[in-house]
Design a protein around this motif. Structure first.
Motif, PDB file in Angstrom:
ATOM      1  N   GLU A   1       5.537   6.591  -5.047  1.00 45.82           N
ATOM      2  CA  GLU A   1       5.983   6.361  -6.424  1.00 45.82           C
ATOM      3  C   GLU A   1       4.810   6.612  -7.365  1.00 45.82           C
ATOM      4  O   GLU A   1       3.823   5.867  -7.341  1.00 45.82           O
ATOM      5  CB  GLU A   1       6.486   4.928  -6.583  1.00 45.82           C
ATOM      6  CG  GLU A   1       7.020   4.641  -7.964  1.00 45.82           C
ATOM      7  CD  GLU A   1       8.096   5.641  -8.378  1.00 45.82           C
ATOM      8  OE1 GLU A   1       7.779   6.530  -9.207  1.00 45.82           O
ATOM      9  OE2 GLU A   1       9.246   5.550  -7.862  1.00 45.82           O
ATOM     10  N   GLU A   2       4.899   7.680  -8.158  1.00 47.75           N
ATOM     11  CA  GLU A   2       3.776   8.022  -9.036  1.00 47.75           C
ATOM     12  C   GLU A   2       3.975   7.520 -10.460  1.00 47.75           C
ATOM     13  O   GLU A   2       3.074   7.608 -11.288  1.00 47.75           O
ATOM     14  CB  GLU A   2       3.551   9.539  -9.033  1.00 47.75           C
ATOM     15  CG  GLU A   2       4.381  10.338 -10.039  1.00 47.75           C
ATOM     16  CD  GLU A   2       5.832  10.576  -9.602  1.00 47.75           C
ATOM     17  OE1 GLU A   2       6.270   9.929  -8.632  1.00 47.75           O
ATOM     18  OE2 GLU A   2       6.514  11.389 -10.267  1.00 47.75           O
ATOM     19  N   ARG A   3       5.179   6.964 -10.777  1.00 45.90           N
ATOM     20  CA  ARG A   3       5.460   6.491 -12.141  1.00 45.90           C
ATOM     21  C   ARG A   3       5.117   5.003 -12.226  1.00 45.90           C
ATOM     22  O   ARG A   3       5.710   4.183 -11.531  1.00 45.90           O
ATOM     23  CB  ARG A   3       6.925   6.729 -12.466  1.00 45.90           C
ATOM     24  CG  ARG A   3       7.314   8.206 -12.401  1.00 45.90           C
ATOM     25  CD  ARG A   3       8.807   8.394 -12.238  1.00 45.90           C
ATOM     26  NE  ARG A   3       9.303   7.853 -10.993  1.00 45.90           N
ATOM     27  CZ  ARG A   3      10.579   7.970 -10.580  1.00 45.90           C
ATOM     28  NH1 ARG A   3      11.465   8.587 -11.331  1.00 45.90           N
ATOM     29  NH2 ARG A   3      10.939   7.445  -9.433  1.00 45.90           N
ATOM     30  N   LEU A   4       4.159   4.684 -13.093  1.00 43.36           N
ATOM     31  CA  LEU A   4       3.662   3.312 -13.146  1.00 43.36           C
ATOM     32  C   LEU A   4       4.772   2.303 -13.429  1.00 43.36           C
ATOM     33  O   LEU A   4       4.863   1.259 -12.785  1.00 43.36           O
ATOM     34  CB  LEU A   4       2.566   3.182 -14.220  1.00 43.36           C
ATOM     35  CG  LEU A   4       1.930   1.784 -14.317  1.00 43.36           C
ATOM     36  CD1 LEU A   4       1.205   1.421 -13.022  1.00 43.36           C
ATOM     37  CD2 LEU A   4       0.966   1.699 -15.500  1.00 43.36           C
ATOM     38  N   GLU A   5       5.643   2.637 -14.394  1.00 40.50           N
ATOM     39  CA  GLU A   5       6.645   1.647 -14.771  1.00 40.50           C
ATOM     40  C   GLU A   5       7.639   1.416 -13.625  1.00 40.50           C
ATOM     41  O   GLU A   5       8.113   0.305 -13.421  1.00 40.50           O
ATOM     42  CB  GLU A   5       7.361   2.043 -16.070  1.00 40.50           C
ATOM     43  CG  GLU A   5       8.234   3.286 -16.006  1.00 40.50           C
ATOM     44  CD  GLU A   5       7.450   4.601 -16.056  1.00 40.50           C
ATOM     45  OE1 GLU A   5       6.195   4.564 -16.065  1.00 40.50           O
ATOM     46  OE2 GLU A   5       8.085   5.678 -16.063  1.00 40.50           O
TER      47      GLU A   5
ATOM     48  N   TRP B   1      -6.333  -1.413  -8.429  1.00 39.04           N
ATOM     49  CA  TRP B   1      -6.849  -0.051  -8.278  1.00 39.04           C
ATOM     50  C   TRP B   1      -5.757   0.929  -7.870  1.00 39.04           C
ATOM     51  O   TRP B   1      -5.784   2.101  -8.234  1.00 39.04           O
ATOM     52  CB  TRP B   1      -8.043  -0.013  -7.322  1.00 39.04           C
ATOM     53  CG  TRP B   1      -7.820  -0.520  -5.911  1.00 39.04           C
ATOM     54  CD1 TRP B   1      -8.140  -1.759  -5.442  1.00 39.04           C
ATOM     55  CD2 TRP B   1      -7.271   0.195  -4.801  1.00 39.04           C
ATOM     56  NE1 TRP B   1      -7.819  -1.867  -4.113  1.00 39.04           N
ATOM     57  CE2 TRP B   1      -7.281  -0.673  -3.688  1.00 39.04           C
ATOM     58  CE3 TRP B   1      -6.772   1.497  -4.629  1.00 39.04           C
ATOM     59  CZ2 TRP B   1      -6.819  -0.308  -2.424  1.00 39.04           C
ATOM     60  CZ3 TRP B   1      -6.307   1.861  -3.380  1.00 39.04           C
ATOM     61  CH2 TRP B   1      -6.331   0.975  -2.292  1.00 39.04           C
ATOM     62  N   TYR B   2      -4.754   0.427  -7.142  1.00 39.23           N
ATOM     63  CA  TYR B   2      -3.657   1.299  -6.733  1.00 39.23           C
ATOM     64  C   TYR B   2      -2.823   1.690  -7.968  1.00 39.23           C
ATOM     65  O   TYR B   2      -2.407   2.839  -8.108  1.00 39.23           O
ATOM     66  CB  TYR B   2      -2.791   0.565  -5.714  1.00 39.23           C
ATOM     67  CG  TYR B   2      -1.778   1.444  -5.010  1.00 39.23           C
ATOM     68  CD1 TYR B   2      -2.176   2.366  -4.037  1.00 39.23           C
ATOM     69  CD2 TYR B   2      -0.418   1.347  -5.318  1.00 39.23           C
ATOM     70  CE1 TYR B   2      -1.240   3.164  -3.393  1.00 39.23           C
ATOM     71  CE2 TYR B   2       0.521   2.143  -4.661  1.00 39.23           C
ATOM     72  CZ  TYR B   2       0.109   3.043  -3.709  1.00 39.23           C
ATOM     73  OH  TYR B   2       1.016   3.832  -3.067  1.00 39.23           O
ATOM     74  N   ARG B   3      -2.627   0.749  -8.873  1.00 40.93           N
ATOM     75  CA  ARG B   3      -1.882   1.037 -10.093  1.00 40.93           C
ATOM     76  C   ARG B   3      -2.672   1.962 -11.019  1.00 40.93           C
ATOM     77  O   ARG B   3      -2.092   2.768 -11.741  1.00 40.93           O
ATOM     78  CB  ARG B   3      -1.531  -0.267 -10.824  1.00 40.93           C
ATOM     79  CG  ARG B   3      -0.515  -1.115 -10.059  1.00 40.93           C
ATOM     80  CD  ARG B   3      -0.266  -2.454 -10.743  1.00 40.93           C
ATOM     81  NE  ARG B   3       0.402  -2.313 -12.027  1.00 40.93           N
ATOM     82  CZ  ARG B   3      -0.162  -2.582 -13.200  1.00 40.93           C
ATOM     83  NH1 ARG B   3      -1.402  -3.028 -13.249  1.00 40.93           N
ATOM     84  NH2 ARG B   3       0.522  -2.428 -14.309  1.00 40.93           N
TER      85      ARG B   3
ATOM     86  N   LEU C   1       5.811  -8.930  -5.284  1.00 41.52           N
ATOM     87  CA  LEU C   1       4.418  -8.669  -4.933  1.00 41.52           C
ATOM     88  C   LEU C   1       3.577  -8.803  -6.190  1.00 41.52           C
ATOM     89  O   LEU C   1       3.999  -8.381  -7.274  1.00 41.52           O
ATOM     90  CB  LEU C   1       4.282  -7.256  -4.332  1.00 41.52           C
ATOM     91  CG  LEU C   1       4.989  -7.064  -2.986  1.00 41.52           C
ATOM     92  CD1 LEU C   1       5.057  -5.582  -2.624  1.00 41.52           C
ATOM     93  CD2 LEU C   1       4.288  -7.847  -1.888  1.00 41.52           C
ATOM     94  N   PRO C   2       2.390  -9.398  -6.079  1.00 43.00           N
ATOM     95  CA  PRO C   2       1.552  -9.665  -7.265  1.00 43.00           C
ATOM     96  C   PRO C   2       0.867  -8.393  -7.768  1.00 43.00           C
ATOM     97  O   PRO C   2       0.085  -7.783  -7.040  1.00 43.00           O
ATOM     98  CB  PRO C   2       0.529 -10.675  -6.736  1.00 43.00           C
ATOM     99  CG  PRO C   2       0.429 -10.384  -5.264  1.00 43.00           C
ATOM    100  CD  PRO C   2       1.769  -9.881  -4.824  1.00 43.00           C
ATOM    101  N   LYS C   3       1.145  -8.008  -9.006  1.00 47.29           N
ATOM    102  CA  LYS C   3       0.566  -6.766  -9.551  1.00 47.29           C
ATOM    103  C   LYS C   3      -0.961  -6.801  -9.541  1.00 47.29           C
ATOM    104  O   LYS C   3      -1.608  -5.776  -9.331  1.00 47.29           O
ATOM    105  CB  LYS C   3       1.067  -6.551 -10.978  1.00 47.29           C
ATOM    106  CG  LYS C   3       2.467  -5.961 -11.040  1.00 47.29           C
ATOM    107  CD  LYS C   3       2.695  -5.226 -12.340  1.00 47.29           C
ATOM    108  CE  LYS C   3       3.476  -6.021 -13.353  1.00 47.29           C
ATOM    109  NZ  LYS C   3       4.730  -6.651 -12.894  1.00 47.29           N
TER     110      LYS C   3
END
Length: 516
Positions: free
Chosen positions: A447-451, A469-471, A462-464
């Motif tokens: 999944e490359e779309r942040l939103e 760093w992944y986001r 899951l805790p953002k």
RNA sequence: UCCUCGGUAGCUCAAUGGUAGAGCAUGCGGCUGUUAACCGCAGGGUUGCAGGUUCGAGUCCUGCCCGGGGAGCCA
């Protein structure tokens, strides 16, 4: 023992000579005088090159040449015609070489006639055409040095006969001396090299992702904790729980269950990357397909979608299997004769045929159709639940008869990082199912779309903040990318027909077992 | 973790509740350009561990340990 281990190592560590290089060496014997020359004692390899048994049996040394081999005795047979026959293996290829030791050797009665399975020897003599059946060439020995005896032949655990794999697992330090485990070791090496070659030739970079990780949410099962805290009296927080802030890394840390999240960062900079390293799962899995420590290959490609990913998986597997067939024909012949009659044909067919591809939805439809026709499954297939082993077997073994790529699974049964499809119900995941072992590859487009990623994290609670760093990869120059994981030992199982994954890794780690 | 099958000589396996055996391996002897060699002789056992039933348990019962196969989890 007169023979120093070091000189043995040095002699063996020389790079193999082939073609012109060897011709030069053979014609210029002075260059071959190595550490062996400086040893005292009667046995002198002197000006002679030490040959791998592989070279001699492959016909790359002409008959009549003076040769020296170093290895371990597989069997000894005595002939009253005044000689003993030794099968000597150095592991360089499947077959041992026959050494004919005449009773005129000075140490014949004292030593040669007492050799037993497992003894280490250095044999010198001339390479000659064999008078007997079963081999084309053999060594007519001028000298045999016994480097290492077997203490008490009666207690040597590896007899020259068939052993069960269960028994050999208990003597993991000696099983590489058997036909099967020697062959597995060479196949394992061959496939490892082919894997690196495949990626290197295509411009991929090998990235060394960490073994230790502080990310406790990689999402692929139970993890082994890494800690230097005192287990008996760990430091406590005021609230009474273990104070991991005082641990070595200042936080809870574990052995990695996947290099994927880390390798995505290098993918989004170097475009084509892969990992190949050990992976750890603390699951209490007692099956012939699971290890607590195994090796995994995880390629990751940028500017790529799920179809590119499936293409890569197919080309990759075909490449390494072609290499196996051409480089390890001797070992594969053995597997076909003694382990699994179908293995060579299966690998050849694998290389020749294209992978079947179907969506998860189609797979479920096939399974439901099979049920309607009377096929019995323990678990009834139905859209929304994961495919069971029996379902995967039916698809690859019965329905298609070759590898199948199943794509686009329901999002509920797959990981958070897999790309959400436009239907909002499925994600761009893929499993490659192979006859005989089931899931050999699991992968996805990421999944490359942040939103969308954030929405998925929320849905899965899951805790953002744990994925900072992944986001970031999705915030700074994000691109579509994809990758997969291949269990290396499962690849070997498939290729060789070996039945238990514990027998295709040198020292298996499984629940309750970390001996050796 | 669950289901299931098993644990007897160094290895692979036999043995109706009644004296624990074979093949291979090992040692010795014989024979032979041998090759999973072959022929003969010999040594080799706390029947996984702990309890129980029985005149008597390798065998039946209970618990535990270990291993195989299958399932789940996954690669």
């Amino acid at each position: 023992m007169r023979h120093s281990g070091l000189s043995l190592l040095r002699a063996r560590a020389r790079p193999p000579r082939t073609g012109i290089l060897r011709a030069l060496a053979d014609g210029c014997s002075g260059r071959e005088s190595g550490p062996g020359d400086r040893r005292g004692g009667g046995f002198r390899r002197g000006a002679m090159a030490v040959h791998a048994v592989r070279e001699l049996l492959a016909g790359s040394v002409s008959a009549g040449a003076e040769v020296t081999v170093q290895g371990w005795v597989r069997t000894r047979r005595d002939s009253k015609a005044g000689m003993s026959f030794l099968h000597v293996s150095d592991g360089s290829c499947f077959d041992p070489i026959q050494v004919v030791a005449p009773n005129s050797l000075p140490n014949y009665a004292e030593e040669v006639a007492r050799l037993s399975t497992g003894c280490a020897v250095v044999a010198r003599g001339s390479l000659v055409a064999s008078q007997g059946a079963g081999q084309t060439v053999e060594i007519a020995a001028d000298a045999i040095e016994v480097v290492g005896w077997v203490d008490d032949p009666e207690t040597y655990p590896v007899a020259a006969k068939r052993h069960t794999f269960e028994y050999l697992r208990e003597i993991a330090h000696l099983r590489p001396r058997t036909n099967t485990f020697g062959a597995v070791a060479r196949v394992r090496h061959c496939l490892s090299q082919a894997i690196h070659r495949f990626y290197h030739e295509r411009g991929f970079f090998w990235v060394h992702t960490p073994i230790i990780t502080a990310s406790d949410a990689e999402g692929a099962g139970q993890m082994f904790r890494v800690s230097t805290l005192d287990l008996v009296n760990p430091p406590r927080t005021p609230e009474g729980s273990v104070d991991f802030a005082q641990d070595f890394f200042g936080r809870e840390s574990y052995l990695t269950v996947s290099g994927q999240l880390n390798v995505e960062t290098y993918c989004c900079a170097l475009s084509k990357v892969y990992t190949f390293g050990p992976t750890f799962r603390a699951e209490n899995s007692n099956t012939s397909r699971h290890l607590a420590e195994f090796w995994m290959i995880e390629p990751e490609i940028a500017f790529a979608d799920l179809n590119d990913n499936a293409d890569l998986a197919e080309q990759f597997l075909k490449y390494v299997f072609e290499a196996l067939l051409s480089e390890r024909a001797d070992d594969m012949k053995f597997f076909a004769e003694r382990i699994d009659k179908e293995c060579v044909a299966r690998v050849e067919k694998f290389v020749a045929a294209s992978f079947e591809r179907m969506t998860y939805t189609e797979a479920v439809a096939h399974l439901e159709k099979a049920v309607a026709k009377g096929k019995k499954f323990e678990f009834r297939p139905s859209w929304g639940i994961d495919l069971q082993s029996e379902h995967e077997r039916y698809l690859s073994e019965e329905l298609v008869g070759r590898p199948v790529v199943v794509m686009n699974y329901p999002k509920e049964i797959k990981a958070f990082y897999m790309r959400l499809n436009d239907d909002e119900k499925t994600v761009a995941a893929m499993d490659v199912l192979a006859p005989g072992i089931g899931e050999i590859i699991g992968g996805s487009q990421r999944e490359e779309r942040l939103e969308v990623l954030d929405r998925r994290l929320d849905e899965m609670h899951l805790p953002k903040e744990a994925y900072g760093w992944y986001r970031d990869l999705r915030r700074y120059g994000t691109v579509p990318h994809a990758g997969f994981g291949l269990g290396f030992e499962r690849l070997i199982l498939y290729a060789t027909g070996m039945g238990n994954i514990r027998d295709v890794i040198p020292f298996p780690r499984t629940p309750g077992n970390a001996a050796f």
